[in-house]
Design a protein around this motif. Structure first.
Motif, PDB file in Angstrom:
ATOM      1  N   LEU A 177       0.770  -1.452   0.093  1.00  0.00           N
ATOM      2  CA  LEU A 177       0.131   0.043   0.145  1.00  0.00           C
ATOM      3  C   LEU A 177       0.988   1.253  -0.093  1.00  0.00           C
ATOM      4  CD1 LEU A 177      -2.455  -1.133   2.657  1.00  0.00           C
ATOM      5  CD2 LEU A 177      -3.019  -0.239   0.280  1.00  0.00           C
ATOM      6  N   ALA A 178       1.851   1.262   0.830  1.00  0.00           N
ATOM      7  CA  ALA A 178       2.645   2.368   1.059  1.00  0.00           C
ATOM      8  C   ALA A 178       3.500   2.497  -0.588  1.00  0.00           C
ATOM      9  CB  ALA A 178       3.787   2.009   1.966  1.00  0.00           C
ATOM     10  N   GLN A 179       3.658   1.576  -1.180  1.00  0.00           N
ATOM     11  CA  GLN A 179       4.361   1.824  -2.503  1.00  0.00           C
ATOM     12  C   GLN A 179       3.380   2.068  -3.613  1.00  0.00           C
ATOM     13  OE1 GLN A 179       6.303  -1.973  -3.753  1.00  0.00           O
ATOM     14  NE2 GLN A 179       8.345  -1.248  -3.449  1.00  0.00           N
ATOM     15  N   ALA A 180       2.226   1.918  -3.448  1.00  0.00           N
ATOM     16  CA  ALA A 180       1.264   2.238  -4.451  1.00  0.00           C
ATOM     17  C   ALA A 180       0.897   3.659  -4.064  1.00  0.00           C
ATOM     18  CB  ALA A 180      -0.145   1.302  -4.082  1.00  0.00           C
ATOM     19  N   GLY A 181       0.852   3.970  -2.815  1.00  0.00           N
ATOM     20  CA  GLY A 181       0.593   5.223  -2.413  1.00  0.00           C
ATOM     21  C   GLY A 181       1.837   6.354  -3.238  1.00  0.00           C
ATOM     22  N   GLU A 182       2.983   5.831  -2.855  1.00  0.00           N
ATOM     23  CA  GLU A 182       4.097   6.623  -3.378  1.00  0.00           C
ATOM     24  C   GLU A 182       3.817   6.897  -4.827  1.00  0.00           C
ATOM     25  OE1 GLU A 182       7.848   5.954  -0.549  1.00  0.00           O
ATOM     26  OE2 GLU A 182       7.892   5.125  -2.470  1.00  0.00           O
ATOM     27  N   ALA A 183       3.644   5.854  -5.581  1.00  0.00           N
ATOM     28  CA  ALA A 183       3.663   5.562  -6.932  1.00  0.00           C
ATOM     29  C   ALA A 183       2.553   6.674  -7.447  1.00  0.00           C
ATOM     30  CB  ALA A 183       3.167   4.390  -7.610  1.00  0.00           C
ATOM     31  N   THR A 184       1.514   6.854  -6.899  1.00  0.00           N
ATOM     32  CA  THR A 184       0.265   7.840  -7.015  1.00  0.00           C
ATOM     33  C   THR A 184       0.559   9.218  -6.774  1.00  0.00           C
ATOM     34  OG1 THR A 184      -1.250   6.176  -6.266  1.00  0.00           O
ATOM     35  CG2 THR A 184      -2.094   8.453  -6.627  1.00  0.00           C
ATOM     36  N   SER A 185       1.358   9.416  -5.573  1.00  0.00           N
ATOM     37  CA  SER A 185       1.782  10.814  -5.566  1.00  0.00           C
ATOM     38  C   SER A 185       2.773  11.230  -6.464  1.00  0.00           C
ATOM     39  CB  SER A 185       2.355  11.027  -3.827  1.00  0.00           C
ATOM     40  OG  SER A 185       3.291  10.165  -3.700  1.00  0.00           O
ATOM     41  N   HIS A 186       3.903  10.612  -7.023  1.00  0.00           N
ATOM     42  CA  HIS A 186       4.774  10.749  -7.773  1.00  0.00           C
ATOM     43  C   HIS A 186       4.313  10.724  -9.448  1.00  0.00           C
ATOM     44  CE1 HIS A 186       8.004  10.978  -4.813  1.00  0.00           C
ATOM     45  NE2 HIS A 186       7.450   9.594  -4.343  1.00  0.00           N
ATOM     46  N   GLY A 187       3.069  10.166  -9.344  1.00  0.00           N
ATOM     47  CA  GLY A 187       2.690  10.110 -10.697  1.00  0.00           C
ATOM     48  C   GLY A 187       1.776  11.310 -11.177  1.00  0.00           C
TER      49      GLY A 187
END
Lengths: 157, 739
Positions: free
Chosen positions: A147-157
Motif C-alpha cells: 500500500l505504501a508503495q502504491a501510495g508513493e507511485a500515485t503521489s509521484h505520478g
C-alpha cells in the motif's frame, strides 16, 4: 442515558448506561457486528474502530465519553462496491485466515497509513499491536508495504 | 429417479435429478472401512450442476481460514473439467437427519415434497450419512481424505455422465467427446454443449462405478491459487460468526465455572444481582453460575458482582511445581511402556565412546482462539436450534441434545464461520455448547447467546499437556550416533516421538501422566512437544560430536529420501553456513507430521540482555502435490507463528489447582513485532498428499532453541524460551554446550 452517536456518517440515538463500552453499543444496539469482541481489556485490538480518525479499542471506550467524535467502523470504511485501499490490498494478498481479528487489524492499518503513508517496519511493529492467532502478520506487513508503495507511485505520478 | 452405483467396497456414488433440471451427484463412504479408527465416521461429498451451468460443491468441512473449502472445490472442478469461474461452494449441514432433510428437500428438490428422488438414493447414500457420529475438521485431513477420495471421484463421475449424455444427444460415441471449461465437445463435428444443457439428461444415467481420475500432467486448476471463497467477506465486516447471530428477543449470557477443574458450585447469593439493570436471571449449573441479561455487558457486569462459592473437587493442592516434580519422578523410575525398540539400547549405551544426556520440559498451553467460545441456543417446546462455529458440528449437536435433554433429531445446528479452531472446537471438548444448551433451557422460549469472557477461555481450556522427556544418546569413537534412548511423559505410542534418522539402537518409552487439569488436542497435537524434544536432542548430539547441525542430520538420512531432500533444500535456501553478526545464530529442525515432511531454519539474534528476536525463518515442505499453493503457504506461515508464540511466550501454570493466567496480558501470544520474515518453499514430490494446517508448528520451537545455542552457546531445554538471561542465569558461556 440518551446519546446521539455519529457512526459511519449517520446519527444514531441510543439509550444506555454511560459506562457501557462502545463495542457493545455498536454490536448489540446499532447492528454493526463487524467490530469484534476478543478480550474486553484493550489487549487484542479486535474491537478497533476510528474515533475522529484515531484507531481506538472500543471495548475500553465508555459510551458516556464518546460525545460528538466521529465513529468509523469496518462497515463504514468501505463497501464491496467501493472498497477502501486497505481492504483491496487484503484481498490481493489474501491476508485473512479465520478472519476474526481482521476488522480490527484493517482499521488499525487504515489509521496508521492515514498519518504515515510509508511506515518503516519499526513503525509497523509499534503501531500495529493487534493480535492475530492465525499468524497472518507476515502478510499484514507485506500488504502495508504494498500500500505504501502504491501510495508513493500515485503521489509521484 | 435417482441411480446408484457401488464405487469400490468403501463407498457409493449416487445421482439424481434436481427440481428445475440439473444433476446432483453424491459420494458417501466410511473411513472405518479404510482402516481409519472410529467406527461411526463417514464423509460425504455432493455436487450439483444446474441448467445455468453453475457448479455448486457441498463441502463437509468447516472453514477456519485454512482454505480447504476452496481447495476441495478445486479438486472436484479439476476432475469435472469445470470452468472455475462458474464454481461455488457451500458448507454441508453436517447433521445426519438435517443433512437428509436438507439434501433431499433443500438441495435436490427445492421446496417440493421429499422422496420424489427415490428410495435408493435416500437409503443408500443419505442413509450412510446417518451412520455419521462425527464430522470433523481436524487432523489435517480435509484435502487428504475428503479431497482425494470424495471430491476427485465425484468430479470424475459427473464428468463421465455429462459426456455420455451429450454423446447420446448427438448420437455419437462417448469416446469421441471430450470436456473442457464446463463444456462437452464433439471434435469431429465441432459441436459443443454446456454442462448445464445436458445436466438433466445426465441425471437419468447410472453413475459409473469406477470413474477414471486425471493424471497429474493434465491438471490445470489444482496447483493454481485462485482467491479463496471466504476472504472477501472477511475484509468488510460482513463475515458472520456465531457471536454475530441475532435473534428476536434474545438474551445474553455470561458464565463463570469453578476455577478448579472438577469443582462444583456450592452456593451463590444472587438477590442483589437479580435487581441489577437488564438482568433477567441468575442460573445455577452444577459447576458454574451464569447471568442472563438484556445485553452482554450487563450480563458480564452482573456476573462480576456475584460472589459464587465453589469447591475445588479435592484438587486445590495441585501446582505447577508439584506437576513438574511428579513428572520428573515418573521419568526417574526408568523406562515406561515401550513405544519403539530397535537393537539393544542398553548395551549400546554401555559401549558408547561418549554418552550425552538431557532433560526437556514443556508447559501447558491454551488455544486462545480469538473468537472466544460462544453459541446461540433457541429452545421452543421440544425443538432446539443452535448456532455456533466448531470443527465438528455433529458432535456439537449431540452434546447440545444431551445437555438440553432432547433427542438428537430435534436439534438443528447451524455451523457458522469459525474464528479460530486450533483444536479447541473439536469433539468432546464442547463444554461451552453444553452450558449454552442448559442456559437455552433456562431462557426458553427466548433464545440466548452465551459468550465466554477471555478470562473464562484462558482458565477453562483443554490445554496442550505439560510434558517432560529424558534423553540419553551415545556416540561412537567417530562421533556417529549409535544409540537413542528417550523416555517421555505421555501415552506410549505417540508417533510424534519416532525418529526419521537411521540410528541402529533405539528405545523410546512413554509414561502416562494425568491429573485434574483438562488436556486436549492443540495444533499439531503430540508433535508440538516431541518436535521440540527430539530435534533439540539431535542438535545436542551433533554438538557433542563436533559436527555441523545440518550435516549431522543429513548423514543420518537415507540418500535419495524425501527427508534428505527437504533438509538439503532448507539448508540451501536459508544460506546455512554463511556468516552472521555476533550474537546471531541459525538453528535447523526436521519434523514429519500428518504425512508431510518439513524442515525449518530459524535465524535469531540474542541481545546482551538475553532477549531473543527471531529474524528470519525458512521452511521447506514436502506435502505431496499442492492443491492451492498460496493457501498452503499461508498455513505454513500461520503454523510457524503459532509455534513461535508458544516457543517464546506460551505458558499456562497451575496454582491452588487453578490456572494462573487470565487474559492476553498474562498469557502472552505473538504480535507483529515478533513476526520474522518467513520464506516457504515446497518440494512437489508427487508423494501421497500430506496435511498442511498443522505441519508448520512442530519444527519452529527446536529451530529457535537450536539457533539460540548457535548464537550464544546456551542450550534451552525448557519452554517457553522467553529470554536467554532468565534461563541461563549468569553471563552466557560460549562453551556451555551442556553434556
Amino acid at each position: 442515558m440518551a446519546y446521539d452517536l455519529a457512526v459511519n456518517g449517520q446519527t444514531h440515538h441510543v439509550d444506555a448506561d454511560p459506562a457501557t463500552p462502545l463495542l457493545w453499543i455498536l454490536r448489540e444496539q446499532l447492528g454493526l457486528p463487524g467490530t469484534k469482541f476478543g478480550c474486553g481489556a484493550g489487549l487484542c485490538g479486535a474491537c478497533t474502530v476510528h474515533l475522529d480518525g484515531v484507531a481506538t479499542r472500543s471495548c475500553q471506550v465508555p459510551l458516556g465519553t464518546v460525545g460528538t467524535q466521529q465513529i468509523t467502523t469496518i462497515e463504514g470504511l468501505g463497501t464491496p462496491a467501493a472498497r477502501h485501499p486497505v481492504q483491496k490490498a487484503w484481498i490481493d494478498i489474501q491476508v485473512p485466515q479465520c478472519g476474526y481479528c481482521q476488522s480490527g487489524m484493517i482499521m488499525a492499518v487504515a489509521a496508521l497509513l492515514a498519518h504515515t503513508a510509508a511506515p518503516t517496519d519499526d513503525q509497523i511493529n509499534t503501531e500495529i499491536t493487534n493480535i492475530c492467532r492465525c499468524g497472518t502478520y507476515p502478510r499484514v506487513r507485506r500488504a502495508i508495504h504494498a500500500l505504501a508503495q502504491a501510495g508513493e507511485a500515485t503521489s509521484h505520478g | 429417479m435417482g441411480k446408484i452405483a457401488t464405487w469400490t467396497r468403501r463407498g457409493f456414488i449416487a445421482a439424481g435429478g434436481l427440481v428445475g433440471g440439473g444433476l446432483a451427484l453424491g459420494i458417501a463412504f466410511a473411513p472405518n472401512r479404510l482402516g481409519i479408527k472410529g467406527d461411526d465416521k463417514a464423509l460425504n461429498t455432493w455436487v450439483k450442476i444446474t441448467p445455468d451451468n453453475r457448479v455448486t460443491v457441498l463441502v463437509p468441512h468447516c472453514d477456519m481460514g485454512q482454505g480447504s473449502q476452496t481447495g476441495l472445490a478445486m479438486m472436484l472442478a479439476e476432475e469435472l473439467d469445470a470452468d472455475w469461474s462458474l464454481v461455488g461452494v457451500q458448507e454441508a449441514p453436517a447433521l445426519p437427519a438435517y443433512a437428509n432433510e436438507y439434501l433431499v428437500r433443500g438441495m435436490l428438490l427445492g421446496a417440493a415434497p421429499p422422496l420424489i428422488l427415490g428410495r435408493a438414493v435416500d437409503d443408500a447414500v443419505l442413509g450412510l450419512t446417518a451412520l455419521m457420529g462425527l464430522q470433523i475438521t481436524g487432523g489435517s485431513a480435509s484435502i487428504r481424505f475428503t479431497g482425494e477420495l470424495g471430491m476427485r471421484t465425484a468430479g470424475a463421475a459427473a464428468r463421465a455422465m455429462l459426456i455420455q449424455a451429450a454423446a447420446a444427444r448427438w448420437g455419437v460415441s462417448a469416446g469421441s467427446c471430450s470436456a473442457a471449461q464446463s463444456m462437452v465437445r464433439h471434435a469431429p463435428s465441432g459441436r459443443m454443449l454446456t454442462f448445464g444443457a445436458v445436466a438433466e439428461d445426465a441425471a437419468l444415467l447410472p453413475p459409473p462405478a469406477a470413474p477414471a481420475l486425471k493424471p497429474f500432467a493434465a491438471w490445470r486448476i489444482v496447483g493454481t491459487s485462485p482467491p479463496r471463497f471466504d476472504v472477501a467477506a472477511k475484509v468488510d465486516g460482513s463475515a458472520r460468526y456465531a457471536i454475530d447471530v441475532v435473534l428476536p428477543g434474545m438474551l445474553y449470557a455470561a458464565v463463570a465455572a469453578a476455577p478448579v477443574f472438577g469443582g462444583k458450585l456450592l452456593s451463590v447469593d444472587s438477590a442483589a444481582v437479580e435487581k441489577m439493570p437488564g438482568v433477567h436471571s441468575v442460573v445455577r449449573l452444577d459447576n458454574a453460575v451464569a447471568v442472563l441479561a438484556a445485553g452482554y455487558w450487563q450480563a458480564q457486569t452482573a456476573l462480576r458482582a456475584l460472589e459464587p462459592k465453589f469447591d475445588d473437587g479435592g484438587h486445590g493442592h495441585v501446582s505447577s511445581t508439584e506437576i513438574d516434580t511428579a513428572q520428573s519422578a515418573l521419568l526417574a523410575k526408568g523406562a515406561g511402556s515401550t513405544d519403539v525398540k530397535r537393537g539393544d539400547a542398553a548395551a549400546a549405551l554401555a559401549a558408547a565412546a561418549h554418552v550425552v544426556t538431557a532433560d526437556y520440559a514443556v508447559p501447558y498451553l491454551a488455544h486462545a482462539t480469538l473468537e472466544p467460545p460462544n453459541a446461540v441456543v433457541h429452545i421452543v417446546g421440544d425443538k432446539c436450534e443452535i448456532w455456533t462455529g466448531v470443527q465438528d458440528p455433529l458432535n456439537a449437536r449431540a452434546t447440545a441434545a444431551r445437555a438440553a435433554g432432547l433427542p438428537r433429531e430435534n436439534v438443528t445446528l447451524h455451523n457458522c464461520m469459525v474464528g479460530g479452531g486450533f483444536g479447541r472446537k473439536i469433539p468432546d471438548v464442547m463444554d461451552f455448547i453444553e452450558q449454552a444448551a442448559k442456559l437455552g433451557r433456562a431462557a426458553a422460549p427466548r433464545p440466548v447467546k452465551l459468550i465466554w469472557s477471555r478470562e473464562e477461555d484462558i482458565t477453562h481450556d483443554y490445554y496442550r499437556t505439560a510434558a517432560r522427556a529424558r534423553f540419553q544418546g551415545g556416540l561412537n569413537a567417530h562421533g556417529q550416533p549409535v544409540v537413542w534412548r528417550a523416555d517421555y511423559t505421555g501415552e506410549a505410542g505417540e508417533q510424534a516421538a519416532h525418529l526419521p534418522y537411521q540410528i541402529d539402537n533405539q528405545l523410546i518409552t512413554g509414561q502416562k501422566y494425568a491429573n485434574h487439569v483438562r488436556t486436549g488436542a492443540w495444533r499439531s497435537v503430540d508433535h508440538s512437544q516431541h518436535g521440540f524434544f527430539s530435534e533439540s536432542f539431535v542438535d545436542e548430539l551433533a554438538a557433542a560430536a563436533g559436527k555441523d547441525a545440518f550435516q549431522f542430520r543429513r548423514d543420518l538420512l537415507q540418500a535419495g529420501s524425501r527427508q534428505r531432500a527437504v533438509l538439503e533444500m532448507a539448508a540451501e535456501k536459508s544460506g546455512w553456513g554463511a556468516s552472521l553478526q555476533a550474537g546471531c545464530g541459525r538453528g535447523i529442525a526436521l519434523t514429519e507430521s500428518f504425512g508431510s515432511i518439513v524442515a525449518e531454519v530459524a535465524e535469531v539474534a540474542v541481545a546482551p540482555s538475553g532477549a531473543v528476536q527471531v529474524r528470519r525463518v525458512t521452511a521447506v515442505v514436502d506435502c505431496g502435490d499442492l492443491v492451492h499453493p498460496d493457501a498452503a503457504t499461508a498455513q505454513i506461515e500461520g503454523g510457524i507463528m503459532f509455534g513461535l508464540a508458544a516457543a517464546l511466550y506460551g505458558e499456562i501454570t497451575i496454582e491452588n489447582g487453578a490456572v494462573t493466567q487470565r487474559n492476553f496480558d498474562t498469557y502472552r501470544v505473538a504480535r507483529m513485532v515478533d513476526a520474522p520474515a518467513i520464506a516457504v518453499y515446497f518440494i512437489a514430490s508427487h508423494a501421497p498428499r500430506g496435511g498442511i494446517g498443522e505441519v508448520g508448528v512442530p519444527g519452529i520451537a527446536p529451530a529457535i532453541a537450536n539457533a539460540i545455542h548457535a548464537a550464544c552457546g546456551v542450550r534451552m531445554r525448557k519452554l517457553p524460551l522467553r529470554s536467554v538471561a532468565m534461563a541461563a542465569g549468569p553471563a552466557p558461556d560460549q562453551h556451555a554446550s551442556a553434556l
